[in-house]
Design an enzyme around this catalytic site. Structure first.
Site, PDB file in Angstrom:
ATOM      1  N   ILE A  48      -0.414 -43.237 -23.252  1.00 15.11           N
ATOM      2  CA  ILE A  48      -1.820 -43.007 -23.581  1.00 15.11           C
ATOM      3  C   ILE A  48      -2.601 -42.794 -22.283  1.00 15.11           C
ATOM      4  CG2 ILE A  48      -3.866 -43.798 -24.838  1.00 15.11           C
ATOM      5  CD1 ILE A  48      -2.088 -45.694 -26.418  1.00 15.11           C
ATOM      6  N   PRO A  49      -2.463 -41.614 -21.672  1.00 16.42           N
ATOM      7  CA  PRO A  49      -3.275 -41.357 -20.485  1.00 16.42           C
ATOM      8  C   PRO A  49      -4.756 -41.339 -20.881  1.00 16.42           C
ATOM      9  CG  PRO A  49      -2.052 -39.389 -21.132  1.00 16.42           C
ATOM     10  CD  PRO A  49      -1.604 -40.503 -22.024  1.00 16.42           C
ATOM     11  N   HIS A  50      -5.562 -42.034 -20.102  1.00 14.60           N
ATOM     12  CA  HIS A  50      -6.975 -42.140 -20.448  1.00 14.60           C
ATOM     13  C   HIS A  50      -7.809 -42.291 -19.187  1.00 14.60           C
ATOM     14  CE1 HIS A  50      -5.338 -46.218 -20.255  1.00 14.60           C
ATOM     15  NE2 HIS A  50      -6.543 -46.590 -19.849  1.00 14.60           N
ATOM     16  N   SER A  51      -9.081 -41.924 -19.321  1.00 15.64           N
ATOM     17  CA  SER A  51     -10.006 -42.107 -18.208  1.00 15.64           C
ATOM     18  C   SER A  51     -11.431 -41.945 -18.710  1.00 15.64           C
ATOM     19  CB  SER A  51      -9.725 -41.105 -17.083  1.00 15.64           C
ATOM     20  OG  SER A  51     -10.065 -39.797 -17.481  1.00 15.64           O
TER      21      SER A  51
END
Length: 156
Positions: free
Chosen positions: A64-67
């Site tokens: 879950i790449p997130h930013s």
């Protein structure tokens, strides 16, 4: 806020073929840029910076790449099922084949952060993950991910 408020069926991408984690993040950034109007380079940069803090690969082939993203007004998400697993430096060292991108406004209220937790919980469900890997189309993946009833189970 529900997962379906953040990820639309148009943001389900099946059989993406990145050659590396970096190319995967760039492909996700390009898709998100088209959908949000935010610059792809800025999205890519914020995702890379977050990954430097520690991989967002949760294990079991899921990431879950997130930013947080300046200029983004509402949370945005996309679900990607890769054609073949990709190295992602996940916690269990397993390659990733299911990816949820989550971008949050820079000043996110708690309810925006709660959607990240909901996505993570959903992707810890072994049956959901197995079904996502087998699903034949984007609409089915979207329903599985957002916990909406499948048409075939509605009659049951």
């Amino acid at each position: 806020m529900e997962i379906s408020d953040v990820i639309s069926v148009e943001d389900v991408v099946l059989d993406l073929r990145p050659e590396s984690k970096t190319r995967l993040l760039k492909a996700l950034s390009a898709h998100a840029a088209r959908r949000t109007g935010c610059p792809a380079a800025e999205i890519s940069s914020t995702l890379a910076a977050r990954e430097k803090l520690g991989s967002t690969g949760l294990g079991q082939g899921v990431a879950i790449p997130h930013s947080r993203l300046r200029g983004l007004q509402t949370p945005y998400g996309a679900f990607v099922r890769l054609a073949a697993p990709c190295a992602f430096e996940a916690i269990d060292d397993r390659d990733v084949d299911l990816v949820v991108l989550l971008l949050l406004p820079e000043a996110s209220p708690q309810e925006h952060l709660n959607v990240l937790a909901k996505i993570a919980r959903r992707l810890r469900d072994v049956e959901v993950v197995a079904s996502l890997r087998k699903a034949g189309d984007a609409a089915t993946c979207h329903r599985l991910l957002t916990d909406q009833p499948l048409k075939s189970s509605a009659a049951a």
